[in-house]
Design an enzyme around this catalytic site. Structure first.
Site, PDB file in Angstrom:
ATOM      1  N   ASN A  55       0.878  -1.172   0.000  1.00  0.00           N
ATOM      2  CA  ASN A  55       0.000   0.000   0.000  1.00  0.00           C
ATOM      3  C   ASN A  55       0.914   1.221   0.000  1.00  0.00           C
ATOM      4  O   ASN A  55       1.476   1.573   1.034  1.00  0.00           O
ATOM      5  CB  ASN A  55      -0.884  -0.036   1.257  1.00  0.00           C
ATOM      6  CG  ASN A  55      -1.716   1.223   1.420  1.00  0.00           C
ATOM      7  OD1 ASN A  55      -1.794   2.044   0.517  1.00  0.00           O
ATOM      8  ND2 ASN A  55      -2.338   1.368   2.585  1.00  0.00           N
ATOM      9  N   LYS A 110       0.217   4.281  -0.379  1.00  0.00           N
ATOM     10  CA  LYS A 110      -0.399   5.514   0.152  1.00  0.00           C
ATOM     11  C   LYS A 110      -0.083   6.688  -0.786  1.00  0.00           C
ATOM     12  O   LYS A 110      -0.006   6.495  -1.987  1.00  0.00           O
ATOM     13  CB  LYS A 110       0.044   5.751   1.594  1.00  0.00           C
ATOM     14  CG  LYS A 110      -0.161   4.492   2.452  1.00  0.00           C
ATOM     15  CD  LYS A 110      -0.028   4.711   3.922  1.00  0.00           C
ATOM     16  CE  LYS A 110      -0.250   3.383   4.638  1.00  0.00           C
ATOM     17  NZ  LYS A 110      -0.202   3.512   6.088  1.00  0.00           N
ATOM     18  N   HIS A 136      -9.651   1.295   4.540  1.00  0.00           N
ATOM     19  CA  HIS A 136      -8.396   1.485   5.274  1.00  0.00           C
ATOM     20  C   HIS A 136      -8.648   2.445   6.442  1.00  0.00           C
ATOM     21  O   HIS A 136      -9.445   3.373   6.329  1.00  0.00           O
ATOM     22  CB  HIS A 136      -7.313   2.043   4.343  1.00  0.00           C
ATOM     23  CG  HIS A 136      -5.966   2.028   4.976  1.00  0.00           C
ATOM     24  ND1 HIS A 136      -5.552   3.001   5.862  1.00  0.00           N
ATOM     25  CD2 HIS A 136      -4.950   1.142   4.895  1.00  0.00           C
ATOM     26  CE1 HIS A 136      -4.332   2.707   6.282  1.00  0.00           C
ATOM     27  NE2 HIS A 136      -3.940   1.582   5.714  1.00  0.00           N
ATOM     28  N   GLU A 185      -7.053   4.850   7.553  1.00  0.00           N
ATOM     29  CA  GLU A 185      -6.834   6.276   7.253  1.00  0.00           C
ATOM     30  C   GLU A 185      -8.050   6.864   6.554  1.00  0.00           C
ATOM     31  O   GLU A 185      -8.388   8.030   6.750  1.00  0.00           O
ATOM     32  CB  GLU A 185      -5.550   6.435   6.416  1.00  0.00           C
ATOM     33  CG  GLU A 185      -4.318   6.209   7.292  1.00  0.00           C
ATOM     34  CD  GLU A 185      -3.104   5.638   6.575  1.00  0.00           C
ATOM     35  OE1 GLU A 185      -3.051   5.668   5.323  1.00  0.00           O
ATOM     36  OE2 GLU A 185      -2.201   5.131   7.273  1.00  0.00           O
ATOM     37  N   GLU A 197      -5.653  -4.762  10.458  1.00  0.00           N
ATOM     38  CA  GLU A 197      -4.630  -3.741  10.688  1.00  0.00           C
ATOM     39  C   GLU A 197      -4.947  -2.981  11.979  1.00  0.00           C
ATOM     40  O   GLU A 197      -5.772  -2.062  11.968  1.00  0.00           O
ATOM     41  CB  GLU A 197      -4.598  -2.748   9.519  1.00  0.00           C
ATOM     42  CG  GLU A 197      -4.285  -3.382   8.182  1.00  0.00           C
ATOM     43  CD  GLU A 197      -3.693  -2.374   7.215  1.00  0.00           C
ATOM     44  OE1 GLU A 197      -2.581  -2.608   6.743  1.00  0.00           O
ATOM     45  OE2 GLU A 197      -4.324  -1.340   6.954  1.00  0.00           O
ATOM     46  N   GLY A 210       2.235   2.435  10.724  1.00  0.00           N
ATOM     47  CA  GLY A 210       3.193   3.524  10.574  1.00  0.00           C
ATOM     48  C   GLY A 210       3.856   3.947  11.874  1.00  0.00           C
ATOM     49  O   GLY A 210       4.495   4.986  11.939  1.00  0.00           O
ATOM     50  N   SER A 232       3.176  -1.976  10.425  1.00  0.00           N
ATOM     51  CA  SER A 232       4.617  -2.041  10.693  1.00  0.00           C
ATOM     52  C   SER A 232       5.223  -3.415  10.390  1.00  0.00           C
ATOM     53  O   SER A 232       6.181  -3.831  11.056  1.00  0.00           O
ATOM     54  CB  SER A 232       4.934  -1.612  12.123  1.00  0.00           C
ATOM     55  OG  SER A 232       4.530  -0.261  12.327  1.00  0.00           O
TER      56      SER A 232
HETATM   57  P1  PGA Z   1       2.649   0.347   7.666  1.00  0.00           P
HETATM   58  O1  PGA Z   1       1.208   0.566   6.971  1.00  0.00           O
HETATM   59  O2  PGA Z   1       3.208  -0.937   7.120  1.00  0.00           O
HETATM   60  O3  PGA Z   1       3.464   1.553   7.245  1.00  0.00           O
HETATM   61  O4  PGA Z   1       2.424   0.287   9.126  1.00  0.00           O
HETATM   62  C1  PGA Z   1       0.335  -0.501   6.737  1.00  0.00           C
HETATM   63  C2  PGA Z   1      -0.950   0.002   6.128  1.00  0.00           C
HETATM   64  O5  PGA Z   1      -1.412   1.086   6.500  1.00  0.00           O
HETATM   65  O6  PGA Z   1      -1.554  -0.668   5.268  1.00  0.00           O
END
Ligand code: PGA
Length: 255
Positions: free
Chosen positions: A10, A12, A96, A98, A168, A174, A214
């Site tokens: 992903n 982003k 997601h 976000e 997640e 992140g 992460s």
């Molecule tokens: P990350 O993000 O691996 O940077 O923690 C995962 C995601 O949001 O899909």
């Protein structure tokens, strides 16, 4: 039960067309011909075209990071399932955290997208997960169940096989704070059990459930070794070709 692992990146809001093409060239070169693990990259919309040219003829697949449920119309800034298909996408990330947090997406709206994606031969990667506050209040399983049941309302037993679920935990995205393999496995097993109640065990056993938050080469092997973890949805570590390729190799090594 053997389920094919999925390693999905992903990206982003990162990478220009050129940067995205360069990243995918390396991925295709390293793991684009193997078929043990399904490799998916989800670039920003503006990068879909350049990436689609690079993945042509390889086993690497592409997905969008979001879509609108309407076919077309006055939805400034949005794009449709057909537009994603038209750019050779086969997956789409939906719900997601976000999108839920910054764009106020509800389970009902996400559910509309899931159904429209399936009608348009796009495989949804439906994301679910709790915040730190919810985990500390011991509401993790309730939150995940509500998001799962809401997101999948009206999805048939035939269609669910095309859906990928991504667990997640919001507190791990992140942040560098990864769920322990035990914490992740507990929720993955709960998701599979919930799918078995919503559909049946045979159907639930086929659905791939990815972990996200992460995940990186240093912690992937023990997460992927868990019984109900069938791959990863990778953010930060998907932006670097070496770490993403290592993650794919780590999934191949589990087979
Ligand atoms: P990350 O993000 O691996 O940077 O923690 C995962 C995601 O949001 O899909």
């Amino acid at each position: 039960m053997s389920r094919k692992y999925v390693i999905a990146g992903n990206w982003k809001m990162n990478k220009t067309s050129e940067e995205g093409a360069d990243l995918v060239k390396e991925i295709v070169g390293a793991v684009g011909q193997q078929s043990d693990v399904e490799v998916v990259v989800c670039p920003p919309f503006t990068v879909l075209e350049s990436v689609s040219r690079v993945i042509e003829g390889s086993n690497v697949k592409m997905g969008g990071q979001n879509m609108h449920p309407a076919v077309s119309g006055a939805y400034t800034g949005e794009i449709s399932a057909e537009m994603l298909r038209n750019h050779f996408s086969s997956y789409v990330i939906l719900g997601h955290s976000e999108r839920r947090a910054y764009f106020a997406e509800t389970d009902d709206f996400i559910n509309q997208k899931v159904k429209v994606a399936l009608e348009n031969q796009l495989r949804p990667i439906l994301c679910v997960g709790e915040t730190l506050e919810e985990r500390e209040a011991e509401k993790t399983l309730d939150v995940v169940k509500t998001q799962l049941v809401g997101g999948l309302a009206g999805v048939s037993a035939e269609q669910i096989g095309s859906v990928v679920i991504a667990y997640e935990p919001v507190w791990a995205i992140g942040t560098g704070k990864v769920a322990t393999p035990e914490q992740a496995q507990e929720v993955h097993a709960f998701i599979r059990q919930s799918l078995s109640e919503l559909y049946d065990k045979a159907v639930a056993d086929k659905v791939r459930i990815l972990y996200g938050g992460s995940m990186k080469p240093g912690n992937a092997a023990e997460l992927l070794a868990q019984e109900d973890i069938d791959g990863g949805l990778i953010g930060g570590a998907a932006l670097d070709s070496n770490s993403f390729i290592d993650l794919v190799k780590s999934a191949i090594a589990q087979d």
